[in-house]
Design a protein around this motif. Structure first.
Motif, PDB file in Angstrom:
ATOM      1  N   THR A  37       0.823  -1.205   0.000  1.00  0.00           N
ATOM      2  CA  THR A  37       0.000   0.000   0.000  1.00  0.00           C
ATOM      3  C   THR A  37       0.858   1.256   0.000  1.00  0.00           C
ATOM      4  OG1 THR A  37      -1.720  -1.193   1.221  1.00  0.00           O
ATOM      5  CG2 THR A  37      -1.860   1.198   1.209  1.00  0.00           C
ATOM      6  N   ARG A  39       3.865   1.544  -1.042  1.00  0.00           N
ATOM      7  CA  ARG A  39       4.596   1.646  -2.315  1.00  0.00           C
ATOM      8  C   ARG A  39       3.711   2.152  -3.444  1.00  0.00           C
ATOM      9  NH1 ARG A  39       9.123  -0.296  -4.865  1.00  0.00           N
ATOM     10  NH2 ARG A  39       8.883  -0.855  -7.060  1.00  0.00           N
ATOM     11  N   THR A  40       2.450   1.740  -3.470  1.00  0.00           N
ATOM     12  CA  THR A  40       1.575   2.058  -4.614  1.00  0.00           C
ATOM     13  C   THR A  40       0.752   3.320  -4.422  1.00  0.00           C
ATOM     14  OG1 THR A  40      -0.121   0.571  -3.698  1.00  0.00           O
ATOM     15  CG2 THR A  40       1.402  -0.358  -5.327  1.00  0.00           C
ATOM     16  N   GLU A  41       0.563   3.775  -3.182  1.00  0.00           N
ATOM     17  CA  GLU A  41      -0.254   4.964  -2.910  1.00  0.00           C
ATOM     18  C   GLU A  41       0.660   6.188  -2.884  1.00  0.00           C
ATOM     19  OE1 GLU A  41      -3.633   7.037  -2.499  1.00  0.00           O
ATOM     20  OE2 GLU A  41      -3.679   4.842  -2.472  1.00  0.00           O
ATOM     21  N   GLN A  42       0.472   7.076  -3.876  1.00  0.00           N
ATOM     22  CA  GLN A  42       1.347   8.235  -4.004  1.00  0.00           C
ATOM     23  C   GLN A  42       1.261   9.148  -2.785  1.00  0.00           C
ATOM     24  OE1 GLN A  42       3.383   8.459  -6.647  1.00  0.00           O
ATOM     25  NE2 GLN A  42       4.385  10.277  -5.784  1.00  0.00           N
ATOM     26  N   ALA A  43       0.084   9.246  -2.167  1.00  0.00           N
ATOM     27  CA  ALA A  43      -0.096  10.127  -1.012  1.00  0.00           C
ATOM     28  C   ALA A  43       0.692   9.652   0.207  1.00  0.00           C
ATOM     29  CB  ALA A  43      -1.584  10.227  -0.663  1.00  0.00           C
ATOM     30  N   HIS A  45       3.852   8.594   0.106  1.00  0.00           N
ATOM     31  CA  HIS A  45       5.294   8.731  -0.107  1.00  0.00           C
ATOM     32  C   HIS A  45       5.808   9.917   0.700  1.00  0.00           C
ATOM     33  CE1 HIS A  45       5.141   6.376  -4.175  1.00  0.00           C
ATOM     34  NE2 HIS A  45       4.760   5.658  -3.131  1.00  0.00           N
ATOM     35  N   TYR A  49       5.663   7.500   6.442  1.00  0.00           N
ATOM     36  CA  TYR A  49       5.329   6.191   5.890  1.00  0.00           C
ATOM     37  C   TYR A  49       6.576   5.440   5.423  1.00  0.00           C
ATOM     38  CZ  TYR A  49       0.696   8.089   6.321  1.00  0.00           C
ATOM     39  OH  TYR A  49      -0.451   8.652   6.833  1.00  0.00           O
ATOM     40  N   HIS A  50       7.648   6.147   5.114  1.00  0.00           N
ATOM     41  CA  HIS A  50       8.916   5.456   4.858  1.00  0.00           C
ATOM     42  C   HIS A  50       9.406   4.775   6.132  1.00  0.00           C
ATOM     43  CE1 HIS A  50       9.004   7.002   0.893  1.00  0.00           C
ATOM     44  NE2 HIS A  50       9.399   8.244   1.183  1.00  0.00           N
ATOM     45  N   GLN A 287      -5.874   6.365   4.240  1.00  0.00           N
ATOM     46  CA  GLN A 287      -5.394   5.977   2.916  1.00  0.00           C
ATOM     47  C   GLN A 287      -5.030   4.497   2.874  1.00  0.00           C
ATOM     48  OE1 GLN A 287      -4.285   8.548   4.741  1.00  0.00           O
ATOM     49  NE2 GLN A 287      -3.600  10.268   3.470  1.00  0.00           N
ATOM     50  N   ARG A 291      -7.043   1.659   0.650  1.00  0.00           N
ATOM     51  CA  ARG A 291      -6.316   0.894  -0.366  1.00  0.00           C
ATOM     52  C   ARG A 291      -6.449  -0.604  -0.132  1.00  0.00           C
ATOM     53  NH1 ARG A 291      -4.225   2.892  -5.226  1.00  0.00           N
ATOM     54  NH2 ARG A 291      -2.648   1.430  -5.964  1.00  0.00           N
TER      55      ARG A 291
END
Length: 299
Positions: A37, A39-43, A45, A49-50, A287, A291
């Motif tokens: 999730t 990795r694929t959800e731009q919001a 990044h 979340y890292h 988010q 997802r």
């Protein structure tokens, strides 16, 4: 070494292996979904979340370290575990545990910057800083635990090699050694203090500063929002540190306690955080929850 399961439960009990398989499956599924999730959800990044991805990777590593021996103890007849395999498992368990502790400190710093210095959040927590912090956390964990494994590899063992858990831990192996265990014991204690001890103090300091900033906010809505962003991290900290402290204390000072106490604390320390962390973050982060629901609906 001979591993043991739950006191009073016969070795090879398949009725215990089934719930454990479900528990490990939930660990793997939850943490892999979390990583996918983010990795694929731009919001998602963002630095917060890292760090969450690092936490999920540490949980996966911790789970995969214990999975083979835990399931073997409860599903097949007792077989001895070679010393080298036990030593390797001990090293990786304590390494991933130190890495998880370091990630929790990084997440506490992230929350401190987000609440106390929101306008400077992006500049302070740049991508290079996050990557450098992750590399430093991994190197610290691997480097601090390495002397523990080296000292243990040189210890002679002449007693009955029956461990108290279904996996190999430093203090549990050390009590079976018949040589001078003081260097290994004192270094192990120093390593815990220098990693998890200092980490817990750093997290406490971060939350003291966060609490002071939140209480200085006039708007009740702003206070509630600020507290809300810290709930997941606080849950992760408590779930990780409470069993860890309890296990460390019982191994050193609780030899008179029933064996079941040691077993339950060790299982809670290694099995509960990897299960609960993805569930808590999925529940509290809109988010991530959205997802994952989309993924389940497609399936």
């Amino acid at each position: 070494f001979m591993l043991t399961g739950i006191p009073g439960v016969p070795v090879g009990s398949s009725w215990v292996a089934l719930p454990l398989c479900c528990l490990y499956l939930l660990m793997l599924l939850g943490n892999c979904c979390l990583l996918w999730t983010i990795r694929t959800e731009q919001a998602l990044h963002a630095p917060m979340y890292h760090f969450l991805s690092m936490l999920a990777l540490a949980d996966l590593g911790l789970s995969l370290c214990t999975l083979p021996t835990v399931l073997a103890v409860f599903s097949v007849p007792a077989t001895p575990l070679p010393f080298q395999a036990c030593l390797a498992q001990m090293y990786f368990i304590h390494t991933f545990s130190a890495i998880e502790s370091g990630v929790l400190v990084a997440m506490a710093f992230d929350r401190f910057v987000a609440i106390c210095h929101p306008l400077r959040y992006s500049s302070l927590l740049s991508g290079s800083l996050v990557a450098g912090a992750g590399a430093l956390i991994v190197l610290r964990g691997a480097g601090v635990v390495l002397p523990v494994a080296v000292l243990m590899a040189r210890m002679p063992f002449c007693r009955a090699r029956v461990l108290s858990h279904s996996f190999c831990l430093h203090q549990d192996m050390l009590r079976l050694a018949c040589g001078d265990t003081r260097p290994s014991s004192w270094y192990g204690l120093s390593a815990v203090i220098l990693t998890k001890g200092l980490d817990s103090l750093a997290i406490l300091l971060s939350y003291v500063l966060i609490l002071r900033a939140i209480l200085g906010t006039v708007s009740p809505e702003a206070r509630a929002k600020a507290f809300g962003t810290c709930i997941c991290h606080l849950c992760a900290v408590l779930v990780f540190y409470i069993p860890l402290i309890g296990l460390s204390v019982t191994h050193r000072f609780g030899k008179h306690l029933p064996p079941l106490t040691h077993t339950l604390l060790a299982d809670a320390y290694l099995l509960v955080p990897p299960v609960l962390n993805p569930l808590v973050y999925s529940w509290k982060t809109k988010q991530i929850r959205r997802r994952i629901l989309l993924l389940l609906c497609r399936r």
